[in-house]
Design an enzyme around this catalytic site. Structure first.
Site, PDB file in Angstrom:
ATOM      1  N   HIS A  34     -46.354 -28.281   3.995  1.00 25.05           N
ATOM      2  CA  HIS A  34     -45.053 -28.140   3.312  1.00 25.05           C
ATOM      3  C   HIS A  34     -44.204 -29.398   3.515  1.00 25.05           C
ATOM      4  O   HIS A  34     -43.679 -29.970   2.559  1.00 25.05           O
ATOM      5  CB  HIS A  34     -44.335 -26.908   3.872  1.00 25.05           C
ATOM      6  CG  HIS A  34     -42.948 -26.680   3.352  1.00 25.05           C
ATOM      7  ND1 HIS A  34     -42.638 -25.678   2.463  1.00 25.05           N
ATOM      8  CD2 HIS A  34     -41.783 -27.336   3.593  1.00 25.05           C
ATOM      9  CE1 HIS A  34     -41.339 -25.723   2.183  1.00 25.05           C
ATOM     10  NE2 HIS A  34     -40.796 -26.727   2.863  1.00 25.05           N
ATOM     11  N   GLU A  35     -44.085 -29.831   4.769  1.00 22.27           N
ATOM     12  CA  GLU A  35     -43.242 -31.005   5.061  1.00 22.27           C
ATOM     13  C   GLU A  35     -43.788 -32.261   4.394  1.00 22.27           C
ATOM     14  O   GLU A  35     -43.033 -33.039   3.813  1.00 22.27           O
ATOM     15  CB  GLU A  35     -43.125 -31.222   6.566  1.00 22.27           C
ATOM     16  CG  GLU A  35     -42.380 -30.123   7.310  1.00 22.27           C
ATOM     17  CD  GLU A  35     -41.060 -29.760   6.669  1.00 22.27           C
ATOM     18  OE1 GLU A  35     -40.370 -30.654   6.166  1.00 22.27           O
ATOM     19  OE2 GLU A  35     -40.735 -28.567   6.638  1.00 22.27           O
ATOM     20  N   ASP A  41     -27.142 -23.506   1.772  1.00 23.01           N
ATOM     21  CA  ASP A  41     -28.557 -23.876   1.722  1.00 23.01           C
ATOM     22  C   ASP A  41     -28.823 -24.750   0.490  1.00 23.01           C
ATOM     23  O   ASP A  41     -29.792 -24.524  -0.248  1.00 23.01           O
ATOM     24  CB  ASP A  41     -29.431 -22.605   1.723  1.00 23.01           C
ATOM     25  CG  ASP A  41     -30.927 -22.900   1.697  1.00 23.01           C
ATOM     26  OD1 ASP A  41     -31.336 -23.952   2.222  1.00 23.01           O
ATOM     27  OD2 ASP A  41     -31.674 -22.073   1.133  1.00 23.01           O
TER      28      ASP A  41
END
Lengths: 356, 88
Positions: free
Chosen positions: A173-174, A270
């Site tokens: 993901h990163e 967010d």
């Protein structure tokens, strides 16, 4: 550091684009080379298509083919916050005593492998970018992130989260945030931000599936399985199969992800709900991949990858823009009458994203 | 002095909030000095930050500033972790 940080201008960026264009066509490689590279860097924000077609860079004889091997370096922040920290493992060296370091190293390798084998992409930037990661960042740090140049992992506090290197999909993901930065560069806010997050969940999950050799039917479609401490009521952080069902806990609250546009969450927090509304494109990918069956990276993953890197996806794209491009990509790669196009169109329809 | 911290974003996208009222605390002076430095280095608008990085709102007696990982000052990081740990 901004999300598109990490680009070193090859040529001074005050050179006007038309001048660069002219230089790039010059017969003298000393002049054309740097100009082409600058245009390439700029164009990476939109994709490489224009430059490669106009100047034939992909076939340039001077371009050295990037390595088929990753170039990994793991650093230890020793619970402080200075990056990158102390170098603890270099490419090709044997595993050491620290399981966190070893997991980070393997996860970077698995990510490199999927992008290379499935999509012929050489590392994050498509040009052999060295992969750097820092582990043991800060104390009890409940997070992992991509800072524009490298990955950073916390150890978790042991009460809610465990070590962030545990799930391989978190590592994927990163690193995929890096791929997105070097390609469509989706703005990290609102719908383009939720698409950015979804790209990372999609390819993070595919990296796990590829590593485990799982078909779409066999995969758990969870993001962050194994990351929650045993006392937390939940199985993971997100579920692409059933967004909103990953956890329901006294301390953490309930998984807020919607699966369809009917439940789209409008919020300023967010970054405009990037980790919330990503549930919608995540679920669309799950639906398309499971409808097609087999290994998800081969068809659905290829279509999504084509859109992310194809140069047509705007950095401000909304879900509907992305969805339309996946239909176009399915058609371009697998044909108009194929099951792929049908599966993609049906998936978006099911999550309430208009593509017609 | 009332110090509030709200943390949003992060890989998990889970929000946390806590506050500390320094009045009557023996270490009130220390909290105040830390809060003033953290506030002075804060930004008036919410920075976009990096993908999956935490984003923070620090509010001291009604005045709010913003900050984001990994670009925090030493004082901001210390204040944020103390409030989230010791605050209610």
């Amino acid at each position: 550091m901004t999300t598109n940080g990490g680009f070193e201008p090859v040529f001074c960026t005050v050179v006007p684009p038309h001048v660069l264009d002219k230089l790039a066509r010059n017969d003298d490689p000393a002049l054309s080379g740097p100009a082409q590279r600058t245009l390439m860097r700029d164009s990476e924000l939109r994709g490489r298509r224009r430059v490669t077609t106009e100047f034939g860079l992909a076939a340039a004889p001077t371009a050295k083919a990037p390595s088929e091997q990753p170039l990994r370096t793991i650093y230890d922040a020793e619970h402080k916050t200075d990056l990158p920290g102390t170098k603890v493992r270099a490419e090709g060296t044997d595993p050491g005593q620290d399981a966190t370091v070893n997991r980070a190293y393997s996860g970077l390798g698995a990510t490199f492998e999927l992008y290379l084998k499935a999509y012929q992409r050489h590392s994050i930037d498509g040009d052999g970018l060295p992969l750097d990661a820092t582990v043991h960042f800060d104390e009890n740090y409940n997070n992992a992130f991509w800072n524009g140049e490298q990955m950073v992992f916390g150890d978790g506090d042991g009460e809610i989260f465990l070590d962030f290197t545990i799930p391989i999909d978190v590592i994927g993901h990163e690193l995929t945030h890096g791929v997105t930065q070097h390609t469509a560069n989706l703005t990290y806010y609102g719908q383009p931000g939720a698409l950015n997050e979804s790209m990372s969940d999609v390819f993070g999950s595919l990296i796990k599936q590829y590593t485990l050799g799982q078909t779409a039917a066999e995969a758990d479609w969870l993001i962050g399985a194994g990351l929650l401490a045993p006392s937390v009521s939940g199985k993971a952080l997100r579920s692409m199969k059933e967004p909103g069902s990953a956890y329901d806990d006294d301390v953490l609250g309930k998984d807020p992800q919607p699966a369809t546009m009917d439940d789209y969450v409008r919020t300023g927090r967010d970054n405009g709900g990037v980790h919330i509304n990503s549930g919608i494109p995540n679920h669309a990918f799950f639906l398309a991949a499971t409808a097609l069956g087999g290994y998800a990276w081969e068809k659905a993953g290829q279509i999504w990858y084509d859109v992310l890197t194809g140069g047509e996806l705007s950095d401000r794209a909304f879900f509907t823009d992305f969805a339309k491009l996946t239909a176009a990509a399915a058609k371009a790669r697998f044909g108009e009458g194929g099951e792929e196009l049908q599966a993609v169109e049906k998936a978006w329809e099911q999550v309430g994203v208009q593509i017609l | 002095m009332r110090i509030q911290v709200r943390r949003t974003g992060g890989f998990a996208g889970i929000e946390r909030h806590a506050e500390v009222d320094t009045s009557g605390r023996p270490d009130a002076h220390e909290w105040q000095a830390l809060a003033e430095k953290a506030l002075a280095a804060g930004r008036g608008v919410r920075p976009i930050g990096v993908p999956d990085g935490f984003s923070y709102e620090i509010t001291v007696d009604g005045k709010t500033v913003y900050a984001a990982d990994p670009r925090l000052t030493e004082e901001q990081r210390k204040l944020i972790s103390r409030v989230l740990k010791e605050g209610a």
